[in-house]
Design a protein around this motif. Sequence first.
Motif, PDB file in Angstrom:
ATOM      1  N   VAL A   1     -14.165  38.975  23.112  1.00  0.00           N
ATOM      2  CA  VAL A   1     -14.514  37.755  22.807  1.00  0.00           C
ATOM      3  C   VAL A   1     -15.796  37.591  22.022  1.00  0.00           C
ATOM      4  O   VAL A   1     -16.214  36.983  21.020  1.00  0.00           O
ATOM      5  N   LEU A   2     -16.934  38.641  22.414  1.00  0.00           N
ATOM      6  CA  LEU A   2     -18.180  38.974  21.769  1.00  0.00           C
ATOM      7  C   LEU A   2     -18.115  39.444  20.489  1.00  0.00           C
ATOM      8  O   LEU A   2     -18.848  38.899  19.367  1.00  0.00           O
TER       9      LEU A   2
ATOM     10  N   ASP B   1     -15.589  39.169  18.256  1.00  0.00           N
ATOM     11  CA  ASP B   1     -15.026  38.204  17.688  1.00  0.00           C
ATOM     12  C   ASP B   1     -16.058  36.911  17.162  1.00  0.00           C
ATOM     13  O   ASP B   1     -16.273  36.742  16.073  1.00  0.00           O
ATOM     14  N   TRP B   2     -16.713  36.352  18.323  1.00  0.00           N
ATOM     15  CA  TRP B   2     -17.822  35.427  18.052  1.00  0.00           C
ATOM     16  C   TRP B   2     -18.890  35.836  17.234  1.00  0.00           C
ATOM     17  O   TRP B   2     -19.340  35.055  16.351  1.00  0.00           O
TER      18      TRP B   2
ATOM     19  N   TYR C   1     -20.689  33.591  14.231  1.00  0.00           N
ATOM     20  CA  TYR C   1     -21.727  32.877  14.628  1.00  0.00           C
ATOM     21  C   TYR C   1     -23.154  33.421  13.733  1.00  0.00           C
ATOM     22  O   TYR C   1     -23.902  32.579  13.283  1.00  0.00           O
TER      23      TYR C   1
ATOM     24  N   ARG D   1     -19.485  27.167  22.835  1.00  0.00           N
ATOM     25  CA  ARG D   1     -18.420  28.233  22.947  1.00  0.00           C
ATOM     26  C   ARG D   1     -18.180  28.833  24.404  1.00  0.00           C
ATOM     27  O   ARG D   1     -17.301  29.072  24.945  1.00  0.00           O
TER      28      ARG D   1
END
Length: 121
Positions: free
Chosen positions: A57-58, A60-61, A65, A110
């Motif tokens: 998740v991180l 990808d984010w 961001y 998010r």
Amino acid sequence: MNAQTIDLNLRLPFEAAGVEFDISVGESSADAGASFSLSALDSSGAPIPFTSDVSPVLADWVRGYTRWLYRAGVTARYTETAISGSFGQGMSAEQVLEGVQLACDMVRQRFELYEDSIKAR
């Protein structure tokens, strides 16, 4: 124009997701505006790397961001452990604070939706 001093530290906890974001905004350098940094921490305060093996998740984010921060007035880049950058040179303290609010809003949009840990199992 008088010099402005900015020294701001924020913690944005998202308990259900198992992550807390540490955001710092500080002094301007000679060639850039106020500094910006963001790191992710787990519930014990240990850094969570922005890598797929630790948190897909991180990982990808962080890419999106970091690019999106331009809308908040920040030119940024990321490493495995942090996002760092600077606000535009000449931005007032008020403009920097507005940028910080946008940056925090995007994190909140998010991560407050997660009901389970974002770390890989």
